[in-house]
Scaffold this motif. Structure first.
Motif, PDB file in Angstrom:
ATOM      1  N   UNK A 142       0.796  -1.125  -0.166  1.00  0.00           N
ATOM      2  CA  UNK A 142      -0.109   0.061   0.085  1.00  0.00           C
ATOM      3  C   UNK A 142       0.900   1.190   0.030  1.00  0.00           C
ATOM      4  N   UNK A 143       0.531   2.190  -0.898  1.00  0.00           N
ATOM      5  CA  UNK A 143       1.408   3.622  -0.931  1.00  0.00           C
ATOM      6  C   UNK A 143       0.776   4.422   0.208  1.00  0.00           C
ATOM      7  N   UNK A 144       1.450   4.826   0.948  1.00  0.00           N
ATOM      8  CA  UNK A 144       1.107   6.177   2.028  1.00  0.00           C
ATOM      9  C   UNK A 144       0.725   7.548   1.335  1.00  0.00           C
ATOM     10  N   UNK A 145      -0.033   8.244   1.982  1.00  0.00           N
ATOM     11  CA  UNK A 145      -0.134   9.650   1.506  1.00  0.00           C
ATOM     12  C   UNK A 145       1.198  10.135   0.982  1.00  0.00           C
ATOM     13  N   UNK A 146       2.352  10.110   2.019  1.00  0.00           N
ATOM     14  CA  UNK A 146       3.554  10.617   1.875  1.00  0.00           C
ATOM     15  C   UNK A 146       4.072   9.986   0.385  1.00  0.00           C
ATOM     16  N   UNK A 147       3.774   8.842   0.130  1.00  0.00           N
ATOM     17  CA  UNK A 147       4.258   8.251  -0.935  1.00  0.00           C
ATOM     18  C   UNK A 147       3.457   8.487  -2.254  1.00  0.00           C
ATOM     19  N   UNK A 148       2.400   9.078  -2.249  1.00  0.00           N
ATOM     20  CA  UNK A 148       1.682   9.713  -3.295  1.00  0.00           C
ATOM     21  C   UNK A 148       2.333  10.953  -3.655  1.00  0.00           C
ATOM     22  N   UNK A 149       2.854  11.843  -2.780  1.00  0.00           N
ATOM     23  CA  UNK A 149       3.320  12.747  -2.912  1.00  0.00           C
ATOM     24  C   UNK A 149       4.783  12.737  -3.643  1.00  0.00           C
ATOM     25  N   UNK A 150       5.522  11.714  -3.137  1.00  0.00           N
ATOM     26  CA  UNK A 150       6.711  11.481  -3.814  1.00  0.00           C
ATOM     27  C   UNK A 150       6.470  11.001  -5.247  1.00  0.00           C
ATOM     28  N   UNK A 151       5.448  10.153  -5.545  1.00  0.00           N
ATOM     29  CA  UNK A 151       5.124   9.963  -7.032  1.00  0.00           C
ATOM     30  C   UNK A 151       5.072  11.070  -7.890  1.00  0.00           C
ATOM     31  N   UNK A 152       4.279  12.199  -7.101  1.00  0.00           N
ATOM     32  CA  UNK A 152       4.058  13.458  -8.048  1.00  0.00           C
ATOM     33  C   UNK A 152       5.350  14.086  -8.156  1.00  0.00           C
ATOM     34  N   UNK A 153       6.119  14.260  -7.237  1.00  0.00           N
ATOM     35  CA  UNK A 153       7.445  14.850  -7.242  1.00  0.00           C
ATOM     36  C   UNK A 153       8.175  14.003  -8.225  1.00  0.00           C
ATOM     37  N   UNK A 154       8.454  12.863  -8.445  1.00  0.00           N
ATOM     38  CA  UNK A 154       9.204  12.088  -9.370  1.00  0.00           C
ATOM     39  C   UNK A 154       8.943  12.496 -10.771  1.00  0.00           C
ATOM     40  N   UNK A 156       7.376  15.080 -11.787  1.00  0.00           N
ATOM     41  CA  UNK A 156       7.699  16.273 -11.821  1.00  0.00           C
ATOM     42  C   UNK A 156       9.212  16.448 -12.264  1.00  0.00           C
ATOM     43  N   UNK A 157      10.105  15.242 -11.939  1.00  0.00           N
ATOM     44  CA  UNK A 157      11.251  15.203 -12.058  1.00  0.00           C
ATOM     45  C   UNK A 157      11.727  14.752 -13.699  1.00  0.00           C
ATOM     46  N   UNK A 158      10.506  13.971 -14.172  1.00  0.00           N
ATOM     47  CA  UNK A 158      10.712  13.370 -15.638  1.00  0.00           C
ATOM     48  C   UNK A 158      10.534  12.076 -15.444  1.00  0.00           C
ATOM     49  N   UNK A 159      10.063  11.179 -14.395  1.00  0.00           N
ATOM     50  CA  UNK A 159      10.154   9.874 -14.683  1.00  0.00           C
ATOM     51  C   UNK A 159       8.645   9.724 -14.773  1.00  0.00           C
ATOM     52  N   UNK A 160       8.309   8.424 -15.695  1.00  0.00           N
ATOM     53  CA  UNK A 160       6.948   8.180 -15.654  1.00  0.00           C
ATOM     54  C   UNK A 160       6.087   7.864 -14.514  1.00  0.00           C
ATOM     55  N   UNK A 161       4.869   7.863 -14.215  1.00  0.00           N
ATOM     56  CA  UNK A 161       3.976   7.633 -13.052  1.00  0.00           C
ATOM     57  C   UNK A 161       4.308   6.047 -12.820  1.00  0.00           C
ATOM     58  N   UNK A 162       4.277   5.204 -13.823  1.00  0.00           N
ATOM     59  CA  UNK A 162       4.545   3.712 -13.411  1.00  0.00           C
ATOM     60  C   UNK A 162       5.744   3.445 -12.829  1.00  0.00           C
ATOM     61  N   UNK A 163       6.964   4.261 -13.276  1.00  0.00           N
ATOM     62  CA  UNK A 163       8.193   4.001 -12.783  1.00  0.00           C
ATOM     63  C   UNK A 163       8.275   4.697 -11.275  1.00  0.00           C
ATOM     64  N   UNK A 164       7.800   5.758 -11.258  1.00  0.00           N
ATOM     65  CA  UNK A 164       7.815   6.385 -10.136  1.00  0.00           C
ATOM     66  C   UNK A 164       7.128   5.555  -8.703  1.00  0.00           C
TER      67      UNK A 164
END
Length: 208
Positions: A142-154, A156-164
């Motif tokens: 399970x991805x935590x709320x903080x994890x969701x924010x990290x996915x968004x940040x990644x 934004x840095x250029x990684x695809x959502x799947x990889x992030x």
């Protein structure tokens, strides 16, 4: 062909049950677990496979169509008769069978009484690619709320959502206490998971 039976349970002993339909009792072979779930006097419905041989005509019953489908695939394997196929389903569910075949794990089938090493390997080879629909999906952390924010940040840095998302899930799976990690810690660990070289390349692209 008798593809299903619905009626009153007259008996349920071991791996054998009798269901009465219109005054006729049908003897059906099932897994011991299935038999234990039935009660004499109750109404029951089973999917069935009608097996005709020179010396006998037998009915094998299943709780689900999925079990019946896997049973039919198993009986198509050289050396695996209906009783052996039912024995496999007594030990392994359809999803476990599919997973074992996909992983080429013949040891899972050797645990079944009457299935030797040669037949176990033959099951894996013969059913390869035929049980994808029955495979158990891999559990995802399970991805935590903080994890969701990290996915968004990644992203934004250029990684695809799947990889992030995969990187964040990897961090969470490797760290039992990840639910308590702040965003900054999760981001640092996710970047490390993705690799410093990739991180540098993305960072350089973001600065230019």
């Amino acid at each position: 062909m008798i593809s299903s039976v619905r009626g009153t349970v007259l008996s349920a002993v071991g791996g054998n049950i009798v269901i009465e339909v219109g005054g006729i009792g049908y003897a059906i072979q099932v897994t011991p677990e299935h038999a234990l779930a039935l009660r004499v006097g109750d109404s029951a419905f089973v999917h069935t496979a009608f097996i005709v041989r020179e010396d006998a005509m037998s009915l094998f019953g299943f709780e689900t169509r999925e079990q019946l489908a896997v049973f039919e695939l198993l009986t198509g394997v050289t050396g695996v008769g209906p009783k052996s196929a039912l024995g496999v389903l007594s030990v392994l569910g359809p999803g476990q069978i599919a997973t074992a075949v996909a992983a080429e794990d013949d040891a899972a089938f050797r645990k079944v009484s009457g299935i030797g090493p040669k037949t176990a390997k033959l099951i894996v080879v013969s059913l390869a690619g035929k049980l994808i629909a029955h495979a158990e999906p891999a559990a995802r952390p399970a991805v935590t709320p903080a994890g969701d924010q990290v996915v968004v940040a990644l992203v934004g840095l250029g990684w695809s959502e799947k990889i992030a998302a995969s990187a964040v899930e990897g961090v969470i799976a490797a760290n039992p206490d990840a639910a308590a990690f702040p965003v900054q810690t999760l981001l640092r660990l996710a970047l490390a998971q993705l690799g410093p070289a990739q991180h540098s390349a993305v960072a350089a692209g973001a600065e230019s």
